[in-house]
Structure formats: structure tokens, C-alpha cells
Design an enzyme around this catalytic site. Structure first.
Site, PDB file in Angstrom:
ATOM      1  CG  ASP A 261     -37.109 -20.528-114.770  1.00 35.28           C
ATOM      2  OD1 ASP A 261     -37.294 -21.759-114.622  1.00 35.28           O
ATOM      3  OD2 ASP A 261     -38.001 -19.739-115.117  1.00 35.28           O
TER       4      ASP A 261
ATOM      5  CB  THR B 196     -54.021 -17.072-107.352  1.00 33.46           C
ATOM      6  OG1 THR B 196     -53.117 -18.178-107.143  1.00 33.46           O
ATOM      7  CG2 THR B 196     -55.201 -17.559-108.183  1.00 33.46           C
TER       8      THR B 196
ATOM      9  NE  ARG C 158     -44.437 -16.372-107.158  1.00 33.16           N
ATOM     10  CZ  ARG C 158     -44.203 -15.085-107.312  1.00 33.16           C
ATOM     11  NH1 ARG C 158     -44.501 -14.244-106.340  1.00 33.16           N
ATOM     12  NH2 ARG C 158     -43.690 -14.611-108.420  1.00 33.16           N
TER      13      ARG C 158
ATOM     14  CG  ASP D  39     -38.157 -18.034-112.087  1.00 33.61           C
ATOM     15  OD1 ASP D  39     -37.538 -18.904-111.436  1.00 33.61           O
ATOM     16  OD2 ASP D  39     -39.383 -18.077-112.266  1.00 33.61           O
TER      17      ASP D  39
HETATM   18  C1  PRP Z   1     -40.200 -18.769-106.231  1.00 32.90           C
HETATM   19  C2  PRP Z   1     -39.235 -18.639-105.069  1.00 32.90           C
HETATM   20  C3  PRP Z   1     -40.140 -18.750-103.875  1.00 32.90           C
HETATM   21  C4  PRP Z   1     -41.388 -18.076-104.344  1.00 32.90           C
HETATM   22  C5  PRP Z   1     -41.429 -16.703-103.759  1.00 32.90           C
HETATM   23  O1  PRP Z   1     -40.525 -20.086-106.447  1.00 32.90           O
HETATM   24  O2  PRP Z   1     -38.199 -19.579-105.099  1.00 32.90           O
HETATM   25  O3  PRP Z   1     -40.408 -20.091-103.483  1.00 32.90           O
HETATM   26  O4  PRP Z   1     -41.322 -18.000-105.773  1.00 32.90           O
HETATM   27  O5  PRP Z   1     -42.618 -16.072-104.072  1.00 32.90           O
HETATM   28  P1  PRP Z   1     -43.723 -15.716-102.977  1.00 32.90           P
HETATM   29  O6  PRP Z   1     -42.997 -15.092-101.835  1.00 32.90           O
HETATM   30  O7  PRP Z   1     -44.604 -14.747-103.711  1.00 32.90           O
HETATM   31  O8  PRP Z   1     -44.436 -16.968-102.595  1.00 32.90           O
HETATM   32  P2  PRP Z   1     -41.441 -20.563-107.676  1.00 32.90           P
HETATM   33  O9  PRP Z   1     -42.868 -20.588-107.262  1.00 32.90           O
HETATM   34  O10 PRP Z   1     -41.105 -19.765-108.891  1.00 32.90           O
HETATM   35  O11 PRP Z   1     -41.025 -22.082-107.845  1.00 32.90           O
HETATM   36  P3  PRP Z   1     -39.614 -22.715-108.253  1.00 32.90           P
HETATM   37  O12 PRP Z   1     -38.687 -22.547-107.077  1.00 32.90           O
HETATM   38  O13 PRP Z   1     -39.972 -24.142-108.482  1.00 32.90           O
HETATM   39  O14 PRP Z   1     -39.092 -22.034-109.484  1.00 32.90           O
HETATM   40  N1  URA Z   2     -39.703 -15.784-107.409  1.00 31.08           N
HETATM   41  C1  URA Z   2     -38.558 -15.541-108.064  1.00 31.08           C
HETATM   42  O1  URA Z   2     -37.831 -16.483-108.430  1.00 31.08           O
HETATM   43  N2  URA Z   2     -38.219 -14.276-108.335  1.00 31.08           N
HETATM   44  C2  URA Z   2     -38.980 -13.228-107.940  1.00 31.08           C
HETATM   45  O2  URA Z   2     -38.596 -12.078-108.204  1.00 31.08           O
HETATM   46  C3  URA Z   2     -40.181 -13.490-107.260  1.00 31.08           C
HETATM   47  C4  URA Z   2     -40.518 -14.785-106.993  1.00 31.08           C
END
Ligand code: PRP
Ligand code: URA
Length: 209
Positions: free
Chosen positions: A203, A108, A104, A200
């Protein structure tokens, strides 16, 4: 609620409490994500079609059922979706695994795609897309759009925690997709995190913060 199932199982509830706890460390967090994914897989595959077969036991003939219908593919949304794959493969060992890389944009909140590798025969499979978090829904909607472009006709989406906003958006943009979540939380905060959520997920699975 449309085509969304929220899990109602004591084991999932118990394990969700462990995941949400800010004091849960990386190892326990990763193990618990995998265990919940396995339990959810059991529920989400409840309506897979079966056919009758006869099996010779040492004592006679048994009328049994085995899975029929399309083969399956599991598609985690990178990174955090990776944490759910082992749990599903434990129950569906012959499923193939594809990967979609999305992150994400923190300002945005729109998903940015950086990788997509799906099984060659994905169009002939039913697909289970996995990601622990469904927040705004942008990542899930985008991943499912990419998978549909490859000719897949039946998709399930499995997440561990969902925000109402994400469920609404996914139901609106992909009304044919069955959604399974471990819990439906209160809301999103102003920076797109699920409250109370678990923080997160990526993480916490990979220990990157
Ligand atoms: C997180 C999560 C989803 C997304 C959800 O990933 O694992 O993929 O955010 O958010 P949304 O419904 O608003 O799109 P992130 O973008 O943090 O990436 P990561 O898995 O690499 O940490
Ligand atoms: N992605 C995450 O990992 N946690 C949240 O709460 C939202 C998006």
C-alpha cells in the site's frame, strides 16, 4: 542465526529510518525502497564467483576479475516485491526477471497464489527472490517452493524488514536458502503485521491506502 545475514551498514540504517516514518509519502517511500534494495544487492552478491581475465589498458596488461558461474534471475513477490526490482537491476543489468503473485488471506494469513511466470531457463540460473516484508514467512516459503519445483538449485531471499517468526520459518522450511534482511524487528502483532515494521509495504509503495 542460521543462514541469515542482517545488514549492518550506516546507509541502510539511515534509509530504513525514512521508510519506517509514517509521514514519508509514496514517492519518497518508493525511491527509498529501491535505494535500499540496491545497497542490499551489493552485500548479497559479495560471494558471487569470479574468474581471472587479462585486460589491455592503454598502458599495459591488467590482471582483472569478472563474474563467472551461473547467470542470475530476480523474482519479486507481487506486489510489494516489485518495488525492489529496479534497485537490483541497476547492479545486475543482465539478470532476467520472473514474477510470482501471492497475497495473504487476511484471516488465515496463508498465501494465495495468483500468478507465476519465470524465465524459461530459470533452472540454469541462481535466483534472488525479493519482497520487502518477511512476516509469518508464508509467502516467502510458498514462492521458494514454487521456484524449486522448476529445478532451481540456488536461491537467495532478500527482504527489507523481517520478523523473527518469519526468519525461523524460512530457515526451517528452506534451510538451503541464504536470507538477507535490512533489519530484524521485534515481533508480529495479532494480525500478522511486523512491529515496529513500516506498515503495509504494498500500500505504501503503490499509494493504495
Ligand atoms: C505482504 C508482503 C509479503 C507478505 C508477507 O504482501 O509484501 O508478500 O505480505 O507476509 P507473510 O510473511 O506473513 O506471508 P501482501 O499479502 O500484503 O500483498 P501485496 O504485496 O499485494 O500488498
Ligand atoms: N506485510 C506488510 O506489508 N507489512 C507487514 O508488516 C506484514 C506483512
Amino acid at each position: 542465526m542460521g543462514n541469515t545475514t542482517v545488514m549492518d551498514h550506516p546507509l541502510i540504517k539511515h534509509k530504513l529510518a525514512i521508510l519506517r516514518d509514517k509521514n514519508t509519502g509514496t514517492k519518497a517511500f518508493r525511491e527509498t525502497i529501491s535505494e535500499i534494495a540496491m545497497l542490499m544487492c551489493y552485500e548479497a552478491t559479495r560471494n558471487l564467483p569470479t574468474e581471472h581475465v587479462s585486460v589491455e589498458t592503454p598502458m599495459g596488461t591488467a590482471d582483472c576479475e569478472v563474474l563467472s558461474g551461473k547467470k542470475l534471475a530476480i523474482v519479486p513477490i507481487l506486489r510489494a516485491g516489485l518495488g525492489m526490482v529496479d534497485g537490483l537491476l541497476a547492479l545486475l543489468p543482465s539478470a532476467k526477471v520472473g514474477h510470482i503473485g501471492l497475497y495473504r488471506n487476511e484471516e488465515t494469513l496463508e498465501p494465495v497464489e495468483y500468478y507465476c511466470k519465470l524465465p524459461k531457463d530459470v533452472a540454469e540460473r541462481d535466483v534472488i527472490v525479493v519482497d520487502p516484508m518477511l512476516a509469518t514467512g508464508g509467502s516467502a516459503v510458498d514462492a521458494i517452493t514454487q521456484i524449486k519445483k522448476r529445478g532451481v538449485s540456488h536461491i537467495r531471499f532478500m527482504c527489507i524488514i523481517a520478523a523473527p517468526e518469519g526468519i525461523e520459518r524460512l530457515e526451517r522450511e528452506h534451510p538451503d536458502v541464504d536470507i538477507y534482511c535490512g533489519a530484524r524487528d521485534e515481533r508480529l502483532n495479532e494480525i500478522g503485521y511486523i512491529v515496529p515494521g513500516l506498515g503495509d509495504a504494498g500500500d505504501r509503495i503503490f499509494g493504495t491506502k
